[in-house]
Scaffold this motif. Structure first.
Motif, PDB file in Angstrom:
ATOM      1  N   LYS A  86       0.922  -1.178   7.226  1.00  0.00           N
ATOM      2  CA  LYS A  86       0.218  -1.053   8.239  1.00  0.00           C
ATOM      3  C   LYS A  86       1.710  -2.899   9.002  1.00  0.00           C
ATOM      4  CE  LYS A  86      -4.023  -0.528   6.214  1.00  0.00           C
ATOM      5  NZ  LYS A  86      -5.051  -0.463   5.787  1.00  0.00           N
ATOM      6  N   LYS A  87       0.655  -3.028  10.121  1.00  0.00           N
ATOM      7  CA  LYS A  87       1.812  -4.273  10.595  1.00  0.00           C
ATOM      8  C   LYS A  87       1.808  -5.517   9.518  1.00  0.00           C
ATOM      9  CE  LYS A  87       0.726  -3.594  15.494  1.00  0.00           C
ATOM     10  NZ  LYS A  87       1.892  -4.223  16.048  1.00  0.00           N
ATOM     11  N   ALA A  88       0.574  -5.906   9.134  1.00  0.00           N
ATOM     12  CA  ALA A  88       0.910  -6.459   7.618  1.00  0.00           C
ATOM     13  C   ALA A  88       1.843  -6.907   7.042  1.00  0.00           C
ATOM     14  CB  ALA A  88      -0.779  -7.357   7.254  1.00  0.00           C
ATOM     15  N   PHE A  89       2.361  -5.361   6.289  1.00  0.00           N
ATOM     16  CA  PHE A  89       3.332  -5.052   5.578  1.00  0.00           C
ATOM     17  C   PHE A  89       4.153  -6.170   5.854  1.00  0.00           C
ATOM     18  CE2 PHE A  89       6.818  -3.141   3.778  1.00  0.00           C
ATOM     19  CZ  PHE A  89       6.227  -2.095   2.956  1.00  0.00           C
ATOM     20  N   TYR A  90       4.305  -6.276   7.134  1.00  0.00           N
ATOM     21  CA  TYR A  90       5.484  -6.059   7.551  1.00  0.00           C
ATOM     22  C   TYR A  90       5.764  -8.027   7.267  1.00  0.00           C
ATOM     23  CZ  TYR A  90       7.171  -1.512   8.642  1.00  0.00           C
ATOM     24  OH  TYR A  90       7.456  -0.145   8.363  1.00  0.00           O
ATOM     25  N   VAL A  91       4.757  -8.225   7.496  1.00  0.00           N
ATOM     26  CA  VAL A  91       4.378  -9.746   7.801  1.00  0.00           C
ATOM     27  C   VAL A  91       4.538 -10.205   6.206  1.00  0.00           C
ATOM     28  CG1 VAL A  91       2.564 -11.864   8.369  1.00  0.00           C
ATOM     29  CG2 VAL A  91       2.886 -10.230   9.301  1.00  0.00           C
ATOM     30  N   LEU A  92       4.165  -9.420   5.044  1.00  0.00           N
ATOM     31  CA  LEU A  92       4.080  -9.925   3.930  1.00  0.00           C
ATOM     32  C   LEU A  92       5.950  -9.778   3.177  1.00  0.00           C
ATOM     33  CD1 LEU A  92       2.866 -11.438   1.427  1.00  0.00           C
ATOM     34  CD2 LEU A  92       2.619  -9.258   0.814  1.00  0.00           C
ATOM     35  N   GLN A  93       6.503  -8.459   3.865  1.00  0.00           N
ATOM     36  CA  GLN A  93       7.554  -8.848   3.703  1.00  0.00           C
ATOM     37  C   GLN A  93       9.222  -9.567   4.134  1.00  0.00           C
ATOM     38  OE1 GLN A  93       9.745  -5.197   5.828  1.00  0.00           O
ATOM     39  NE2 GLN A  93      10.564  -4.397   3.654  1.00  0.00           N
ATOM     40  N   ASP A  94       9.249  -9.855   5.130  1.00  0.00           N
ATOM     41  CA  ASP A  94       9.274 -10.891   5.885  1.00  0.00           C
ATOM     42  C   ASP A  94       9.424 -12.602   5.346  1.00  0.00           C
ATOM     43  OD1 ASP A  94      10.320 -10.331   7.326  1.00  0.00           O
ATOM     44  OD2 ASP A  94       9.152 -10.878   9.523  1.00  0.00           O
ATOM     45  N   PHE A  95       8.054 -12.968   4.446  1.00  0.00           N
ATOM     46  CA  PHE A  95       7.960 -13.522   3.839  1.00  0.00           C
ATOM     47  C   PHE A  95       8.606 -14.028   1.998  1.00  0.00           C
ATOM     48  CE2 PHE A  95       4.421 -15.989   0.445  1.00  0.00           C
ATOM     49  CZ  PHE A  95       5.041 -16.918   0.840  1.00  0.00           C
ATOM     50  N   TYR A  96       8.212 -12.668   1.709  1.00  0.00           N
ATOM     51  CA  TYR A  96       8.994 -12.444   0.638  1.00  0.00           C
ATOM     52  C   TYR A  96      10.728 -12.014   0.871  1.00  0.00           C
ATOM     53  CZ  TYR A  96       4.577 -11.566  -1.409  1.00  0.00           C
ATOM     54  OH  TYR A  96       3.728 -11.728  -2.254  1.00  0.00           O
ATOM     55  N   THR A  97      11.566 -12.225   2.029  1.00  0.00           N
ATOM     56  CA  THR A  97      12.847 -12.562   2.050  1.00  0.00           C
ATOM     57  C   THR A  97      12.974 -13.619   2.349  1.00  0.00           C
ATOM     58  OG1 THR A  97      12.986 -10.632   2.950  1.00  0.00           O
ATOM     59  CG2 THR A  97      14.454 -11.530   3.310  1.00  0.00           C
ATOM     60  N   ASN A  98      12.157 -14.214   2.784  1.00  0.00           N
ATOM     61  CA  ASN A  98      12.521 -15.751   2.552  1.00  0.00           C
ATOM     62  C   ASN A  98      12.116 -16.634   1.500  1.00  0.00           C
ATOM     63  OD1 ASN A  98      12.750 -15.745   5.907  1.00  0.00           O
ATOM     64  ND2 ASN A  98      11.319 -16.770   6.439  1.00  0.00           N
ATOM     65  N   LYS A  99      11.132 -16.013   0.709  1.00  0.00           N
ATOM     66  CA  LYS A  99      11.192 -16.636  -0.628  1.00  0.00           C
ATOM     67  C   LYS A  99      12.150 -16.292  -1.568  1.00  0.00           C
ATOM     68  CE  LYS A  99       7.596 -19.486  -0.677  1.00  0.00           C
ATOM     69  NZ  LYS A  99       6.903 -20.993  -0.755  1.00  0.00           N
ATOM     70  N   GLU A 100      12.959 -15.472  -1.515  1.00  0.00           N
ATOM     71  CA  GLU A 100      14.405 -14.700  -2.232  1.00  0.00           C
ATOM     72  C   GLU A 100      14.970 -15.611  -2.080  1.00  0.00           C
ATOM     73  OE1 GLU A 100      15.869 -10.893  -1.102  1.00  0.00           O
ATOM     74  OE2 GLU A 100      16.469 -11.225  -3.733  1.00  0.00           O
ATOM     75  N   LYS A 101      15.458 -15.980  -0.762  1.00  0.00           N
ATOM     76  CA  LYS A 101      16.627 -16.853  -0.313  1.00  0.00           C
ATOM     77  C   LYS A 101      15.742 -17.648  -0.444  1.00  0.00           C
ATOM     78  CE  LYS A 101      17.809 -14.630   3.636  1.00  0.00           C
ATOM     79  NZ  LYS A 101      17.623 -14.662   5.304  1.00  0.00           N
ATOM     80  N   GLU A 102      14.741 -19.184  -0.434  1.00  0.00           N
ATOM     81  CA  GLU A 102      14.610 -20.282  -1.423  1.00  0.00           C
ATOM     82  C   GLU A 102      14.709 -20.097  -2.502  1.00  0.00           C
ATOM     83  OE1 GLU A 102      10.407 -21.205   0.181  1.00  0.00           O
ATOM     84  OE2 GLU A 102      10.282 -22.841  -1.565  1.00  0.00           O
ATOM     85  N   TYR A 103      14.712 -19.087  -3.517  1.00  0.00           N
ATOM     86  CA  TYR A 103      14.291 -19.104  -4.956  1.00  0.00           C
ATOM     87  C   TYR A 103      16.036 -18.964  -5.446  1.00  0.00           C
ATOM     88  CZ  TYR A 103      10.008 -21.422  -5.548  1.00  0.00           C
ATOM     89  OH  TYR A 103       8.700 -21.994  -5.228  1.00  0.00           O
ATOM     90  N   SER A 104      17.435 -18.218  -3.906  1.00  0.00           N
ATOM     91  CA  SER A 104      18.306 -17.809  -4.884  1.00  0.00           C
ATOM     92  C   SER A 104      18.625 -18.918  -6.060  1.00  0.00           C
ATOM     93  CB  SER A 104      19.090 -17.160  -4.132  1.00  0.00           C
ATOM     94  OG  SER A 104      19.340 -17.647  -3.152  1.00  0.00           O
ATOM     95  N   ASN A 105      18.557 -20.014  -5.329  1.00  0.00           N
ATOM     96  CA  ASN A 105      19.744 -20.930  -6.039  1.00  0.00           C
ATOM     97  C   ASN A 105      19.132 -22.148  -7.066  1.00  0.00           C
ATOM     98  OD1 ASN A 105      22.133 -20.242  -4.240  1.00  0.00           O
ATOM     99  ND2 ASN A 105      21.308 -21.636  -2.635  1.00  0.00           N
ATOM    100  N   LYS A 106      18.214 -21.871  -7.306  1.00  0.00           N
ATOM    101  CA  LYS A 106      17.541 -22.931  -8.276  1.00  0.00           C
ATOM    102  C   LYS A 106      17.952 -22.418  -9.535  1.00  0.00           C
ATOM    103  CE  LYS A 106      13.465 -23.821  -5.280  1.00  0.00           C
ATOM    104  NZ  LYS A 106      12.172 -24.535  -5.092  1.00  0.00           N
TER     105      LYS A 106
END
Ligand code: GCB
Length: 608
Positions: free
Chosen positions: A588-608
Motif C-alpha cells: 500500500k502507499k503507506a509502505f513507502y512512507v515508512l520505508q523512506d523514514f527507515y532509510t533516513n533513520k539508517e543513515k542517521e544512525y550509521s555513524n553513531k
C-alpha cells in the motif's frame, strides 16, 4: 451386563497440573526424530462426550484423562462403540482446523486427534513425544497410556515415552480444546483468529540415555569479551566431561557437570565477528559429552540500554521495526512451512527493517532461527493481552510459565533482544502486581536481554503522557498509540500533541496504525483508503519525531490479517486492514512512507 462403550471408558485417577511440562529439549531439530506430521484422524466433540458417562455430568478434572484414549476397536459385530478414529476424516498436522473444513471455520471447542505410526525403538535410547504448539489445551496419550496435559497455545512441550513406546505399531490420541476462557492466557477477548488444533510440528525424538537436554551459550551481560553459559544433562550418567568448541572462533573449553548434570562455563573471547543485522554472522558451536553431542549455529552480540540509548555491541541503534502476526495472507490459517515465514521476514527487509515485533504470542521457533540468519532483531511476546484475570493465581502461573518456556526455547538466538511481557494492559493495582511479577520473572530468567511491554498512553490538554508505574520495571518504555485513527483528530490534526514521558529510558512506539483496503483509492480524508493511511503515516512520523528518546518503532502492521472482530463488509470482511501490505501481497502507499523514514533513520544512525 450389557456393556456400552460410549466415548467414556475406564476411569483411571491421574493427577495432573496443566502447566507441569517444563524443561523440554533444547534445539530439537538437531536430534534424530521421526516426523509425525501428516494426516491425523479427527472427531469433533461438541458436547465433551469423551469426558462423560452416557447420561453423565462432565467428568471432573482428574477423571478427564480417562475415556477416549483407548482408541477402542470393535471386537465383535455386536459390540457397540460409538466412535471410530480409523474411519473418521483427517486433518493436516501441522495446521489449524478452522481453515481445513468450512464447518470448522468458527469452531471453538474440542476435537480429538488420532494417528498411528510404526517405529522400532533402539535399546539404550530414550524417546520423547514433542509438540511444538497445540492451541489451546492438549490431553495426550500414547497407546492408551496417559502422558499428560498442556495449556497454552504457542509454546512447545514434550513427554518422555521410552517406556510407553511399542516396537511396531503405536497410536497417539490428543484431545485439543481451543475454548476461549476469561482465566486463560490469552483471555477470551483478542483481535486475531483463535485458530485451534495441532498447529506446529509433532516429533518423536530419540536421544542417548544420558543426553544434553539444555544449554545456553551467549556473550555475558554487556561483555563483548566473555561468553557465558551452562550445559544441563539428563539421564543417569550425570557427571561427565563436556567439551564446548567453536572452531571458527578458535575457542574451546572443557567443563565437568556436577551431580545434577549441570555445569556453568565462561570462555574468554579473543577475536569474534559480532552478530549484527548488517552482518548476521553465525558460528557453529559443538557441544560434546561422553554420551552425546549436539551442534548449533549461534550468533554472538550484546544488547543493553544506557540512558535513553539502546546499544547493540556497544553502538547506539535505532530499531526500524514492524509488527507481524503469524499468518500468511495467501493461505488460510496458520503458516505451515518455513517458506511462509521467509516471505514475511523478506517483506520486513524490503521495508528496510532491522527489527520485527512478533505479536502477540510466541511465533514458531523457526522464525527466530530465520531472523538469526537473515539479520533481523526480534521482540518476542507472550499473550498477556488486554484485560487478563489479574487476581487469579493460576492465570499468573500460566503467564509465567509461558514466558519461561519462550525464554527457554529462544535463549540462544542472537536475533531476540527483547522479551515482551504483555500488550495494552489497562491500569489497576491488581494488574500492577501481576505485571511486576511478570517483569521480575523475565529478568530473573535472562539477564542478557531487555524486558519491555506495550503500554498505554493517556491524553489531556494535547499532551500524551506515559507514566505507567510498570515502566520502572522495564528496560525499554514502549507504548501503542493510534492518534489520527481511533481518535477524534484527523491525521493532519495530531501534530498539536506533545509528549510527556516520565522515564529516562529508551522509548519504542510498539504500535501505530490505520486501516486501508488495498487498491481502494480516495482522498486522504476518506477512511479505509490507501491515501488516508499514507497521510496518517506522514503525520505520525512528524508527531513521534518530537520524542527525543525515541529509539524504535514497530507500526501496526506488516500485512493484513484475519480477525473475527473486523466485520465491516465493505472494507474489512473479517480482515484487520492495518497492514502495509494487503492480503493479496500488494504494497500500500503507506509502505513507502515508512520505508523512506527507515532509510533516513539508517543513515542517521550509521555513524553513531
Ligand atoms: C491494538 C492491539 C492490536 C490490534 C490493533 C488494532 O492496540 O494491540 O492487537 O489489532 O490495536 O488494529 O486495533
Amino acid at each position: 451386563m450389557y456393556k456400552r462403550y460410549s466415548l467414556l471408558l475406564i476411569t483411571l485417577i491421574f493427577t495432573f497440573n496443566a502447566f507441569s511440562q517444563t524443561g523440554f529439549t533444547q534445539n530439537i531439530y538437531a536430534r534424530n526424530y521421526v516426523n509425525l506430521d501428516g494426516r491425523w484422524h479427527y472427531i469433533v466433540d461438541l458436547y465433551e462426550t469423551g469426558f462423560r458417562g452416557f447420561h453423565g455430568a462432565r467428568a471432573d478434572e482428574e477423571e478427564k484423562l480417562s475415556g477416549f484414549f483407548e482408541n477402542k476397536q470393535q471386537q465383535s459385530k455386536s459390540e457397540l462403540i460409538e466412535y471410530n478414529f480409523e474411519k473418521s476424516p483427517t486433518l493436516n498436522v501441522p495446521g489449524d482446523w478452522n481453515s481445513q473444513d468450512d464447518k470448522l471455520l468458527y469452531y471453538e471447542g474440542t476435537i480429538w486427534y488420532q494417528r498411528s505410526f510404526n517405529v522400532h525403538p533402539q535399546p539404550g535410547k530414550r524417546y520423547f513425544l514433542r509438540f511444538n504448539a497445540v492451541n489451546y489445551e492438549a490431553y495426550v496419550s500414547l497407546n492408551d497410556i496417559k502422558l499428560g496435559v498442556h495449556a497454552g497455545g504457542f509454546t512447545p512441550f514434550e513427554f518422555e515415552v521410552t517406556k510407553q513406546l511399542n516396537d511396531g505399531n503405536n497410536f497417539i490420541v490428543v484431545k485439543v480444546n481451543n475454548t476461549r476462557k476469561k482465566e486463560n492466557i490469552p483471555t477470551d477477548n483478542f483481535d486475531w483468529w483463535n485458530y485451534g488444533g495441532i498447529t506446529r510440528d509433532v516429533l518423536l525424538v530419540e536421544t542417548p540415555s544420558t543426553f544434553i537436554k539444555d544449554y545456553k551459550i551467549q556473550l555475558a551481560k554487556n561483555d563483548l569479551k566473555n561468553m557465558e553459559g551452562f550445559i544441563q544433562l539428563d539421564g543417569t550418567d550425570l557427571s561427565q566431561q563436556i567439551k564446548i568448541n567453536i572452531p571458527e572462533a578458535g575457542l574451546q573449553t572443557t567443563v565437568t557437570t556436577d551431580a545434577t548434570g549441570k555445569a556453568h562455563f565462561t570462555i574468554p573471547v579473543k577475536q569474534l565477528t559480532y552478530w549484527t543485522p548488517e552482518n548476521p554472522k553465525l558460528y557453529t558451536v559443538h557441544i560434546t559429552s561422553t554420551t552425546d553431542s549436539v551442534n548449533e549455529a549461534i550468533g554472538f552480540r550484546t544488547i543493553e540500554t544506557k540512558g535513553v540509548d539502546i546499544l547493540l555491541n556497544g553502538r547506539s541503534i535505532f530499531l526500524r521495526g514492524v509488527c507481524s502476526h503469524e499468518e500468511n495472507p495467501f493461505i488460510p490459517g496458520r503458516p505451515r512451512a518455513t517458506s511462509d515465514i521467509i516471505m514475511l521476514l523478506t517483506w520486513a527487509k524490503e521495508l528496510n527493517c532491522n527489527f520485527v515485533r512478533l505479536a502477540h504470542y510466541p511465533h514458531n521457533e523457526n522464525t527466530s532461527r530465520l531472523a538469526d540468519s537473515m539479520g533481523l532483531l526480534l521482540w518476542e511476546e507472550v499473550p498477556v493481552y488486554w484485560t487478563i484475570d489479574w487476581t487469579n493465581d493460576s492465570t499468573l502461573r500460566n503467564a509465567q510459565h509461558q514466558i519461561t518456556d519462550l525464554i527457554q526455547r529462544d535463549k540462544n538466538r542472537a536475533s531476540t533482544i527483547i522479551w515482551s511481557i504483555g500488550n495494552e494492559t489497562p491500569n489497576s493495582p491488581e494488574r500492577e502486581k501481576f505485571m511486576e511479577a511478570m517483569a521480575d520473572s523475565a529478568h530473573a530468567l535472562d539477564n542478557t536481554r531487555l524486558v519491555s511491554a506495550a503500554l498505554l498512553a493517556h491524553t489531556a490538554n494535547d499532551t500524551i503522557t506515559i507514566n505507567d508505574a510498570l515502566g520502572k520495571k522495564l528496560d525499554i518504555v514502549s507504548f501503542n498509540e493510534y492518534y489520527g485513527w481511533y481518535t477524534k483528530e484527523m491525521p493532519w490534526e495530531i501534530n498539536k500533541f506533545n509528549f510527556n514521558i516520565t522515564y529516562n529510558k529508551p522509548v519504542i512506539i510498539s504500535e501505530l496504525g490505520a486501516g486501508a483496503l488495498g487498491g481502494f483509492h480516495a482522498d486522504s480524508a476518506t477512511r479505509f483508503s490507501e491515501e488516508y493511511q499514507q497521510r496518517f503515516y506522514q503525520d505520525q512520523i512528524q508527531m513521534i519525531s518530537k520524542i527525543s528518546n525515541l529509539r524504535g518503532t514497530t507500526p501496526w502492521l506488516l500485512v493484513d490479517f484475519r480477525s473475527p472482530k473486523r466485520m465491516n463488509p465493505e472494507y474489512q470482511d473479517g480482515w484487520n486492514r492495518k497492514g502495509l501490505i494487503s492480503e493479496t501481497g500488494q504494497k500500500k502507499k503507506a509502505f513507502y512512507v515508512l520505508q523512506d523514514f527507515y532509510t533516513n533513520k539508517e543513515k542517521e544512525y550509521s555513524n553513531k
